[in-house]
Write a protein that holds these residues in place. Structure first.
Motif, short mmCIF file in Angstrom:
data_model
loop_
_atom_site.label_atom_id
_atom_site.label_comp_id
_atom_site.label_asym_id
_atom_site.label_seq_id
_atom_site.Cartn_x
_atom_site.Cartn_y
_atom_site.Cartn_z
N ARG A 157 0.82 -1.22 0.00
CA ARG A 157 0.00 0.00 0.00
C ARG A 157 0.85 1.27 0.00
O ARG A 157 0.30 2.37 -0.09
CB ARG A 157 -0.90 0.02 1.24
CG ARG A 157 -1.92 -1.10 1.29
CD ARG A 157 -2.78 -0.92 2.53
NE ARG A 157 -3.79 -1.97 2.65
CZ ARG A 157 -4.69 -2.03 3.62
NH1 ARG A 157 -4.68 -1.10 4.57
NH2 ARG A 157 -5.56 -3.00 3.67
N TYR A 158 2.15 1.14 0.11
CA TYR A 158 3.06 2.28 0.25
C TYR A 158 2.65 3.14 1.45
O TYR A 158 2.57 4.37 1.36
CB TYR A 158 3.07 3.14 -1.02
CG TYR A 158 3.34 2.41 -2.30
CD1 TYR A 158 4.08 1.23 -2.33
CD2 TYR A 158 2.84 2.88 -3.52
CE1 TYR A 158 4.32 0.57 -3.52
CE2 TYR A 158 3.08 2.22 -4.71
CZ TYR A 158 3.81 1.06 -4.70
OH TYR A 158 4.03 0.40 -5.90
N GLN A 159 2.45 2.49 2.58
CA GLN A 159 2.01 3.19 3.79
C GLN A 159 3.01 3.00 4.92
O GLN A 159 3.46 1.88 5.19
CB GLN A 159 0.64 2.69 4.25
CG GLN A 159 -0.52 3.20 3.43
CD GLN A 159 -1.86 2.81 4.03
OE1 GLN A 159 -1.95 1.90 4.86
NE2 GLN A 159 -2.92 3.48 3.61
N THR A 164 3.24 3.67 8.98
CA THR A 164 2.41 3.91 10.16
C THR A 164 3.29 4.09 11.38
O THR A 164 4.22 3.30 11.61
CB THR A 164 1.44 2.74 10.40
OG1 THR A 164 0.63 2.55 9.23
CG2 THR A 164 0.52 3.03 11.58
N THR A 207 0.45 7.89 3.64
CA THR A 207 0.22 7.14 2.40
C THR A 207 0.97 7.81 1.27
O THR A 207 0.81 9.02 1.02
CB THR A 207 -1.28 7.09 2.06
OG1 THR A 207 -1.98 6.50 3.16
CG2 THR A 207 -1.51 6.25 0.81
#
Length: 589
Positions: A178-180, A182, A236
């Motif tokens: 997701r190219y995230q 966190t 994101t």
């Protein structure tokens, strides 16, 4: 009686002469002091106990007593003022010196160090130029970036080897599909003003930063920042970036209140780090430990950095790497060694040096390809040979403008020396201009380069800009000089900082020309998509080497940073910026 009251009486005696034997009677002394015989006798005894004078009374009629004043009045004032400075009573010290700020500055330099006052550890340092407003979102020089690290924290840090470490966030994770990224915040975090540091504060800050022109290159792939819960922040991205955590470990991404970005007038700032700003003026910067700092509280209680414009005349107890602000061309800093410099006694050079290191950085020449009179490839290759670091070094030595430096073969000292083509002599323009920012080491390089070019019949005009003005002119495409003398210095997040020095450097990108700039940006974009942060330095080396071998830039020197002190600090390290690690200073006294 206090020594200040005694000083007033001593002042009345100095017209009698200092350092010579004075034959006099107590009655004459009492008249000079405008006091009674008994009080005069007590005053003389007190001043003698302090070593200010020698008094030998003689008994009997017509016997003259002997008086010798041991200290010139200005020497005594300096001694008393120094005692006040060490006690932190700066206004009283100024009063003793009759408000002589030049002498006060010399006194501050000679008394720099650490001291215990009322059970608290104080550090006093001096610096040679005023500090800019200490906010992360403005372009800052090395010393300001050092101070930002003391005043602010980031979500995470990245260490010497490129591994990400916790700061305000205690945990993080990357979703490569997701190219995230966190980040999970620690509970109960506050800014220096007591306001909360939660996910909403982080989201608001990064939304503001991404709208600023100076951040749009680095954050162009940031699509969204949101907070699913108060202690969780999700970034994101539009494309893969395996080193994004390293990016936001940089000083530019230190956590501050969003409202502070809009307020540009006040020097008063609100941070999130181990020290808070108690005072910032044109005279001094005063920091104090932040009691609610998330990690181990700083061992140092207070830090005062005095801003002095006068040249140093006495050695300080603590000396930081302050080359940037020296007024003369000659550098007075000790170094471990100079390349090609002969030493008579190596032990003498090392005497008193506690910590010394080569900076993670480089001073270099850029051949500006964005001017109407840009140098062609043959001229660049020829000048790369003529203006080699070895030749510039020899010129600076002849001019007595050497500073602590090592000849550079690449942009970073850990990278291999880049080989360039053989020298092919070619015609050069009759005149060349040089742009440089106001940094003494770089200007010393300019003097050497100017001398070399003039030997070839090329007249040289050098234009000096402020650090910020040079960057802004570059970003606007208004830098018209054919040569640019500048530098890079890595911060403590070395791997990400090296990437940023190439990826988001307007002076570099403007100078190497459009095609080379596009190649550089594309190469770096591919690098961050495929490379872990800890491998950045190895992956960046061939990219930097290509710029050198193609003669877009010419490395000159790495600066040798030295921290010297005389037993007043315990276990102090030299930071990347050439300053002592003040949060870990301690004293056994």
């Amino acid at each position: 009686m206090s020594d200040l009251n005694l000083l007033r009486y001593y002042t009345r005696l100095t017209p009698l002469g200092v350092g010579v034997e004075i034959k006099t009677a107590l009655v004459d002394i009492s008249e000079s002091l405008f006091t009674s015989l008994r009080h005069a006798r007590n005053l003389l005894n007190q001043m003698q106990d302090l070593g200010w004078l020698t008094w030998e009374p003689k008994a009997g009629r017509n016997k003259r007593s002997s008086l010798i004043l041991n200290l010139e009045l200005d020497v005594l004032k300096k001694q008393l003022a120094a005692e006040r400075v060490r006690a932190g009573k700066y206004e009283k010290a100024l009063n003793i010196l009759d408000n002589d700020k030049v002498e006060f500055g010399r006194l501050l330099q000679s008394t720099s160090g650490a001291s215990i006052r009322e059970g608290q550890l104080h550090i006093q340092l001096t610096y040679k130029r005023p500090f800019e407003r200490l906010v992360p979102h403005q372009l800052q020089r090395s010393s300001e970036r050092y101070l930002l690290r003391q005043i602010y924290c980031c979500l995470v840090a990245s260490g010497f080897d490129g591994h990400v470490e916790p700061q305000l966030a205690h945990h993080w994770e990357y979703d490569s599909e997701r190219y995230q990224w966190t980040f999970y915040l620690r509970p109960g975090l506050t800014f220096h003003d007591g306001s909360s540091i939660d996910s909403d504060a982080i989201v608001s800050l990064f939304a503001k930063l991404s709208s600023l022109k100076e951040y749009q290159t680095e954050l162009a792939h940031l699509e969204n920042v949101n907070s699913p819960q108060p202690l969780k922040v999700v970034f994101t991205l539009s494309e893969p970036d395996r080193g994004f955590a390293g990016l936001i470990s940089g000083v530019r991404y230190a956590i501050q209140p969003t409202s502070q970005i809009n307020s540009a007038a006040s020097y008063s700032v609100v941070g999130s780090g181990p020290f808070e700003v108690a005072e910032h003026s044109h005279e001094k910067l005063r920091l104090q430990a932040f009691e609610r700092y998330y990690a181990c509280r700083a061992l140092t209680d207070k830090v005062t950095i005095w801003l002095l414009n006068e040249p140093q005349t006495k050695p300080s107890l603590i000396e930081t790497n302050q080359l940037a602000s020296m007024n003369g061309k000659e550098c007075q800093h000790y170094v471990s060694y100079h390349v090609g410099d002969e030493r008579n006694d190596e032990n003498e050079i090392h005497r008193g040096i506690k910590h010394s290191r080569i900076e993670d950085g480089c001073m270099f020449v850029l051949f500006n390809q964005s001017t109407k009179t840009f140098l062609n490839e043959q001229q660049r290759r020829y000048l790369s040979s003529v203006l080699s670091a070895q030749n510039v070094y020899k010129e600076m030595r002849e001019q007595k403008s050497l500073f602590g430096c090592e000849i550079a073969g690449n942009l970073l000292p850990m990278w291999h020396t880049t080989l360039r083509p053989f020298r092919v002599e070619t015609a050069l323009p009759k005149s060349l201009s040089i742009a440089v920012y106001d940094y003494t080491a770089l200007k010393s390089c300019v003097y050497g380069i100017q001398a070399l070019l003039e030997k070839l019949g090329v007249s040289v005009v050098a234009n000096t800009y402020s650090y910020r003005d040079l960057a802004e002119r570059s970003a606007a495409g208004e830098l018209t000089e054919e040569l640019v003398i500048t530098n890079i210095n890595l911060d403590d997040n070395r791997h990400a900082s090296a990437f940023g020095c190439l990826f988001n450097n307007p002076t570099l990108h403007n100078s190497i020309g459009l095609l080379a700039s596009e190649w550089l940006s594309q190469s770096l974009t591919v690098l961050r998509a495929q490379t872990e942060l800890k491998d950045y330095l190895n992956a960046l080396e061939p990219i930097a080497s290509t710029l050198i071998s193609e003669c877009y830039l010419l490395p000159l020197f790495h600066h040798r940073q030295t921290l010297r002190f005389h037993g007043v600090l315990k276990d102090v390290e030299l930071t990347n910026w050439g300053w002592p690690d003040i949060r870990n200073v301690w004293s056994a006294n």
